[in-house]
Scaffold this motif. Structure first.
Motif, PDB file in Angstrom:
ATOM      1  N   THR A   1     -42.862  -1.924  70.203  1.00 39.74           N
ATOM      2  CA  THR A   1     -41.973  -2.391  71.263  1.00 39.74           C
ATOM      3  C   THR A   1     -40.535  -2.114  70.873  1.00 39.74           C
ATOM      4  OG1 THR A   1     -41.912  -4.609  70.300  1.00 39.74           O
ATOM      5  CG2 THR A   1     -43.553  -4.205  72.024  1.00 39.74           C
ATOM      6  N   LEU A   2     -39.682  -1.989  71.871  1.00 39.19           N
ATOM      7  CA  LEU A   2     -38.276  -1.713  71.626  1.00 39.19           C
ATOM      8  C   LEU A   2     -37.568  -2.966  71.118  1.00 39.19           C
ATOM      9  CD1 LEU A   2     -37.394   0.405  74.780  1.00 39.19           C
ATOM     10  CD2 LEU A   2     -37.781   1.238  72.459  1.00 39.19           C
ATOM     11  N   PRO A   3     -36.757  -2.839  70.081  1.00 40.00           N
ATOM     12  CA  PRO A   3     -36.025  -4.006  69.549  1.00 40.00           C
ATOM     13  C   PRO A   3     -34.751  -4.259  70.352  1.00 40.00           C
ATOM     14  CG  PRO A   3     -35.571  -2.076  68.212  1.00 40.00           C
ATOM     15  CD  PRO A   3     -36.565  -1.635  69.255  1.00 40.00           C
TER      16      PRO A   3
ATOM     17  N   CYS B   1     -27.487  -5.735  53.493  1.00 39.66           N
ATOM     18  CA  CYS B   1     -27.685  -5.464  54.922  1.00 39.66           C
ATOM     19  C   CYS B   1     -28.736  -4.383  55.148  1.00 39.66           C
ATOM     20  CB  CYS B   1     -26.357  -5.047  55.563  1.00 39.66           C
ATOM     21  SG  CYS B   1     -25.103  -6.359  55.574  1.00 39.66           S
ATOM     22  N   ILE B   2     -28.688  -3.347  54.333  1.00 40.63           N
ATOM     23  CA  ILE B   2     -29.684  -2.282  54.451  1.00 40.63           C
ATOM     24  C   ILE B   2     -31.076  -2.817  54.132  1.00 40.63           C
ATOM     25  CG2 ILE B   2     -30.459  -0.085  53.477  1.00 40.63           C
ATOM     26  CD1 ILE B   2     -27.506   0.654  53.095  1.00 40.63           C
ATOM     27  N   SER B   3     -31.163  -3.665  53.114  1.00 46.62           N
ATOM     28  CA  SER B   3     -32.463  -4.238  52.730  1.00 46.62           C
ATOM     29  C   SER B   3     -33.044  -5.078  53.857  1.00 46.62           C
ATOM     30  CB  SER B   3     -32.309  -5.087  51.472  1.00 46.62           C
ATOM     31  OG  SER B   3     -31.848  -4.307  50.381  1.00 46.62           O
ATOM     32  N   ILE B   4     -32.208  -5.878  54.513  1.00 48.23           N
ATOM     33  CA  ILE B   4     -32.682  -6.716  55.621  1.00 48.23           C
ATOM     34  C   ILE B   4     -33.212  -5.848  56.761  1.00 48.23           C
ATOM     35  CG2 ILE B   4     -31.939  -8.317  57.425  1.00 48.23           C
ATOM     36  CD1 ILE B   4     -30.063  -9.579  55.373  1.00 48.23           C
ATOM     37  N   SER B   5     -32.501  -4.776  57.092  1.00 49.03           N
ATOM     38  CA  SER B   5     -32.963  -3.881  58.154  1.00 49.03           C
ATOM     39  C   SER B   5     -34.263  -3.188  57.783  1.00 49.03           C
ATOM     40  CB  SER B   5     -31.883  -2.835  58.474  1.00 49.03           C
ATOM     41  OG  SER B   5     -30.782  -3.423  59.120  1.00 49.03           O
ATOM     42  N   VAL B   6     -34.386  -2.812  56.523  1.00 51.55           N
ATOM     43  CA  VAL B   6     -35.617  -2.151  56.068  1.00 51.55           C
ATOM     44  C   VAL B   6     -36.794  -3.118  56.148  1.00 51.55           C
ATOM     45  CG1 VAL B   6     -36.784  -1.155  54.061  1.00 51.55           C
ATOM     46  CG2 VAL B   6     -34.448  -0.453  54.624  1.00 51.55           C
ATOM     47  N   VAL B   7     -36.571  -4.377  55.742  1.00 52.14           N
ATOM     48  CA  VAL B   7     -37.640  -5.382  55.835  1.00 52.14           C
ATOM     49  C   VAL B   7     -38.083  -5.550  57.280  1.00 52.14           C
ATOM     50  CG1 VAL B   7     -38.159  -7.836  55.587  1.00 52.14           C
ATOM     51  CG2 VAL B   7     -36.983  -6.616  53.749  1.00 52.14           C
ATOM     52  N   TRP B   8     -37.107  -5.625  58.200  1.00 52.57           N
ATOM     53  CA  TRP B   8     -37.481  -5.734  59.612  1.00 52.57           C
ATOM     54  C   TRP B   8     -38.274  -4.505  60.057  1.00 52.57           C
ATOM     55  CZ3 TRP B   8     -36.648  -2.502  63.709  1.00 52.57           C
ATOM     56  CH2 TRP B   8     -37.108  -2.978  64.944  1.00 52.57           C
ATOM     57  N   GLY B   9     -37.818  -3.317  59.659  1.00 49.90           N
ATOM     58  CA  GLY B   9     -38.505  -2.097  60.066  1.00 49.90           C
ATOM     59  C   GLY B   9     -39.940  -2.036  59.571  1.00 49.90           C
ATOM     60  N   VAL B  10     -40.182  -2.529  58.358  1.00 53.59           N
ATOM     61  CA  VAL B  10     -41.525  -2.472  57.781  1.00 53.59           C
ATOM     62  C   VAL B  10     -42.440  -3.504  58.421  1.00 53.59           C
ATOM     63  CG1 VAL B  10     -42.858  -2.802  55.664  1.00 53.59           C
ATOM     64  CG2 VAL B  10     -40.701  -1.516  55.601  1.00 53.59           C
ATOM     65  N   TYR B  11     -41.928  -4.704  58.658  1.00 53.39           N
ATOM     66  CA  TYR B  11     -42.761  -5.819  59.148  1.00 53.39           C
ATOM     67  C   TYR B  11     -42.483  -6.155  60.611  1.00 53.39           C
ATOM     68  CZ  TYR B  11     -43.731  -6.615  54.192  1.00 53.39           C
ATOM     69  OH  TYR B  11     -44.120  -6.467  52.887  1.00 53.39           O
ATOM     70  N   ARG B  12     -41.998  -5.207  61.381  1.00 54.45           N
ATOM     71  CA  ARG B  12     -41.554  -5.478  62.757  1.00 54.45           C
ATOM     72  C   ARG B  12     -42.670  -5.960  63.676  1.00 54.45           C
ATOM     73  NH1 ARG B  12     -41.839  -0.129  61.740  1.00 54.45           N
ATOM     74  NH2 ARG B  12     -43.135   1.186  63.115  1.00 54.45           N
ATOM     75  N   ASN B  13     -43.932  -5.715  63.315  1.00 56.79           N
ATOM     76  CA  ASN B  13     -45.042  -6.124  64.182  1.00 56.79           C
ATOM     77  C   ASN B  13     -45.704  -7.429  63.740  1.00 56.79           C
ATOM     78  OD1 ASN B  13     -44.972  -3.866  65.988  1.00 56.79           O
ATOM     79  ND2 ASN B  13     -45.831  -2.600  64.356  1.00 56.79           N
TER      80      ASN B  13
ATOM     81  N   TYR C   1     -39.276   5.868  79.787  1.00 55.99           N
ATOM     82  CA  TYR C   1     -40.470   5.583  80.582  1.00 55.99           C
ATOM     83  C   TYR C   1     -41.508   6.702  80.439  1.00 55.99           C
ATOM     84  CZ  TYR C   1     -43.391   4.643  84.679  1.00 55.99           C
ATOM     85  OH  TYR C   1     -44.452   4.402  85.520  1.00 55.99           O
ATOM     86  N   TYR C   2     -41.039   7.935  80.452  1.00 60.37           N
ATOM     87  CA  TYR C   2     -41.978   9.070  80.412  1.00 60.37           C
ATOM     88  C   TYR C   2     -42.340   9.507  78.989  1.00 60.37           C
ATOM     89  CZ  TYR C   2     -41.500   9.684  85.446  1.00 60.37           C
ATOM     90  OH  TYR C   2     -41.541   9.495  86.813  1.00 60.37           O
ATOM     91  N   PHE C   3     -41.474   9.257  78.031  1.00 67.28           N
ATOM     92  CA  PHE C   3     -41.727   9.711  76.656  1.00 67.28           C
ATOM     93  C   PHE C   3     -41.658   8.536  75.679  1.00 67.28           C
ATOM     94  CE2 PHE C   3     -39.707  13.221  78.993  1.00 67.28           C
ATOM     95  CZ  PHE C   3     -40.691  14.181  78.898  1.00 67.28           C
ATOM     96  N   TYR C   4     -42.213   7.412  76.125  1.00 64.73           N
ATOM     97  CA  TYR C   4     -42.096   6.178  75.345  1.00 64.73           C
ATOM     98  C   TYR C   4     -42.679   6.330  73.939  1.00 64.73           C
ATOM     99  CZ  TYR C   4     -42.417   1.247  74.131  1.00 64.73           C
ATOM    100  OH  TYR C   4     -42.289   0.043  73.494  1.00 64.73           O
ATOM    101  N   ASN C   5     -43.846   6.891  73.834  1.00 67.36           N
ATOM    102  CA  ASN C   5     -44.553   6.943  72.549  1.00 67.36           C
ATOM    103  C   ASN C   5     -43.805   7.730  71.485  1.00 67.36           C
ATOM    104  OD1 ASN C   5     -46.699   5.419  73.525  1.00 67.36           O
ATOM    105  ND2 ASN C   5     -47.821   7.212  74.249  1.00 67.36           N
ATOM    106  N   ILE C   6     -42.908   8.602  71.910  1.00 65.15           N
ATOM    107  CA  ILE C   6     -42.105   9.377  70.956  1.00 65.15           C
ATOM    108  C   ILE C   6     -40.760   8.702  70.711  1.00 65.15           C
ATOM    109  CG2 ILE C   6     -40.971  11.599  70.527  1.00 65.15           C
ATOM    110  CD1 ILE C   6     -43.144  12.903  72.262  1.00 65.15           C
ATOM    111  N   LEU C   7     -40.072   8.358  71.800  1.00 68.74           N
ATOM    112  CA  LEU C   7     -38.714   7.844  71.688  1.00 68.74           C
ATOM    113  C   LEU C   7     -38.646   6.436  71.119  1.00 68.74           C
ATOM    114  CD1 LEU C   7     -37.115   9.172  75.017  1.00 68.74           C
ATOM    115  CD2 LEU C   7     -36.948  10.114  72.711  1.00 68.74           C
ATOM    116  N   VAL C   8     -39.748   5.674  71.200  1.00 72.40           N
ATOM    117  CA  VAL C   8     -39.701   4.314  70.672  1.00 72.40           C
ATOM    118  C   VAL C   8     -39.380   4.307  69.181  1.00 72.40           C
ATOM    119  CG1 VAL C   8     -42.194   4.227  70.202  1.00 72.40           C
ATOM    120  CG2 VAL C   8     -40.919   2.102  70.572  1.00 72.40           C
ATOM    121  N   TYR C   9     -39.882   5.294  68.443  1.00 73.07           N
ATOM    122  CA  TYR C   9     -39.602   5.354  67.012  1.00 73.07           C
ATOM    123  C   TYR C   9     -38.157   5.780  66.752  1.00 73.07           C
ATOM    124  CZ  TYR C   9     -44.633   4.869  66.540  1.00 73.07           C
ATOM    125  OH  TYR C   9     -45.916   4.395  66.610  1.00 73.07           O
ATOM    126  N   VAL C  10     -37.613   6.603  67.640  1.00 68.62           N
ATOM    127  CA  VAL C  10     -36.200   6.985  67.525  1.00 68.62           C
ATOM    128  C   VAL C  10     -35.318   5.750  67.719  1.00 68.62           C
ATOM    129  CG1 VAL C  10     -34.363   8.407  68.509  1.00 68.62           C
ATOM    130  CG2 VAL C  10     -36.692   9.320  68.331  1.00 68.62           C
TER     131      VAL C  10
END
Length: 536
Positions: free
Chosen positions: A397-399, A293-305, A235-244
């Motif tokens: 946004t958080l997944p 599996c790694i490729s699918i996760s990477v695709v999601w990470g790149v196009y998540r928005n 809640y307090y450090f959303y802009n940083i922790l969201v990427y983590v």
């Protein structure tokens, strides 16, 4: 690392729901060409027809060179009987509408380069304005001008958005299938351990190296305490922790996808195809599967928005993440189930309903963390709806939610995608109890799987109750408020009716044998050893 990833993702789960809006559709045509654009209107001010066929077409006149605060410089002959487009600014919407009405315009559209808001006014002004009034994006007008040129025909209509949307059925199917499959997988794994001799002949089950058992109330309290701390930090450090969290989700979901597909291939008897390099043996199947599996996760990470299609990939990764979580986390007894689910129920209700009294903006911590600052692209305050007029950088946004587009929200989806949302926690938390019931069926050698089936039915009834209350109240609900009582009470009732509450409550600690007056737990336990022999 895997254990840390599982804990972090689990710590920020929730349920949210739909938002009712006041979006409508501007249908522009010119001969055989047609296109639709998003507009905002006020239902209590300018009612619009609900279908395109019921909407009256008017010629569209572009007069964005004026803000129309008065009639100076505007000839009535130019706008009479037509839909008029003017720029926003300098005077209230009602004043523009009254001027347009006096000039003989049939419809007023106000183009805006800033955030669109549904028009508002006091009651007396509502009565004076007799023509439809709506806001549109200025860039949409320019796009229509480029495509259609002059001679555009405009029709305004607002299709009714049903509260009961097909997306709810899809969400229900995803949740019950995930819980049932996760519980079945946990029970099947337990059965395999017994069959392979990893479980002793007396019914004791050894812990698999991939399992994370919870057999101590102290561990449960510590886990929930850490989850509270994680949510507050988010809640307090959303802009940083969201990427983590996004990075952790990519790792955890790819690992979960690998585990699920590998288990399926193993069940189907697919060969590994091993080879050796420098005295190290590799599995061809594992390498290909890991790469995929790694490729699918990477695709999601790149196009998540990319809202239009990425929700499919996020739901796929979410399902396998929940499945693997339910299989991996083992609750050792019904006592631990009661403690964990009760604490998480309090956690869910507190952070959804109580925290708004302490936050400065009156928004619950859990909803704020789940959606992120402005993540939905829409803000609602009573009857006021806001939609960005220009493309904006997507908010991260958080997944941690399943997302299914609202199929009936036609007008809303033109402005921005509308989703029905279900948090992973509303699948995982009851799923852990279902998994315990499935393992207990194995321990007592139940051929009918009474505990497993009854807990699945209880989860289904809890979800139906959640959606029913949400639709009747028009508000998002913390699903655990209904799921926890349904599943716990059902499981306890079954155990009581079968006279097995003592065994069901005590379970197994993975350190001691399940004390039971029943016959040996599995047929293998009765036949593997001679009567006079002492099992190892």
């Amino acid at each position: 690392m895997h254990k840390v990833a599982v804990f972090v993702i689990f710590s920020v789960t929730l349920l949210t729901s739909q938002v009712n809006c006041q979006e409508a559709i501007l249908h522009i045509s010119n001969g055989g060409t047609q296109q639709e654009f998003c507009i905002l209107y006020n239902q209590s001010w300018t009612p619009l027809p609900e279908s395109l066929n019921a909407a009256i077409p008017y010629s569209l006149v572009n007069m964005t060179s004026t803000v129309l605060c008065d009639s100076s410089g505007v000839s009535p002959e130019v706008v009479k009987g037509k839909a008029l487009v003017v720029m926003r600014g300098d005077c209230p919407f009602s004043q523009k509408a009254l001027v347009a009405q006096a000039l003989g315009a049939t419809t007023l559209l106000i183009a805006s380069n800033t955030t669109l808001v549904s028009p508002s006014a006091n009651g007396s002004e509502y009565l004076k304005v007799q023509i439809p009034l709506a806001l549109m994006r200025y860039r949409d007008l320019m796009e229509a001008q480029r495509v259609f040129g002059d001679g555009m025909q405009a029709r305004l209509f607002a299709p009714r958005s049903s509260k009961i949307d097909a997306s709810i059925g899809v969400m229900l199917l995803i949740s019950i299938a995930t819980v049932a499959l996760g519980g079945y997988w946990s029970g099947a794994s337990e059965s395999e351990r017994f069959s392979s001799g990893e479980g002793g002949g007396n019914g004791e089950s050894k812990v698999d190296s991939a399992d994370l058992p919870l057999y101590s109330p102290l561990k449960v309290f510590i886990l929930v305490g850490l989850m509270c701390g994680m949510l507050i930090l988010m809640y307090y450090f959303y802009n940083i922790l969201v990427y983590v969290i996004i990075a952790i989700f990519c790792v955890a979901s790819s690992s979960a996808l690998f585990s699920c597909i590998d288990a399926l291939l193993e069940k189907l008897g697919c060969a590994h195809g091993r080879f050796t390099i420098l005295k190290t043996t590799f599995s061809v199947r594992a390498l290909i599967l890991a790469s995929m599996c790694i490729s699918i996760s990477v695709v999601w990470g790149v196009y998540r928005n990319e809202d239009r299609w990425i929700w499919i990939l996020q739901d796929l990764l979410g399902v396998v993440f929940c499945l693997n979580f339910i299989r991996t986390i083992s609750l050792s007894s019904f006592k631990i189930c009661v403690i964990l689910l009760s604490l998480l129920l309090v956690y869910d209700v507190f952070f959804v309903f109580i925290t708004p009294f302490f936050t400065k903006d009156g928004v619950s911590i859990m909803v704020q963390v789940a959606l992120g600052p402005g993540a939905s692209g829409e803000k609602t305050q009573g009857n006021i709806v806001e939609v960005p007029a220009e493309p904006q950088t997507p908010s991260e946004t958080l997944p941690v939610v399943m997302r299914v587009p609202r199929f009936s929200a036609w007008a809303q989806n033109l402005c921005h995608m509308q989703f029905s949302v279900l948090g992973y926690g509303d699948i995982i938390v009851p799923g852990l109890l279902v998994a315990y019931c499935s393992r207990f069926d194995v321990w007592i050698n139940s051929t009918r799987k009474v505990y497993f089936l009854s807990s699945c039915i209880a989860y289904l009834l809890g979800m139906l109750t959640t959606f029913t209350v949400m639709l009747l109240s028009g508000m998002g609900q913390p699903a655990l408020l209904y799921l926890v009582p349904f599943t716990l009470i059902t499981a306890a009732t079954v155990a009581g009716c079968k006279g097995q509450m003592k065994q069901f409550w005590a379970g197994t600690s993975y350190e001691q044998v399940l004390e039971s007056s029943q016959e040996p737990l599995l047929p293998e336990a009765r036949t593997d050893y001679p009567i006079e022999a002492e099992p190892c």
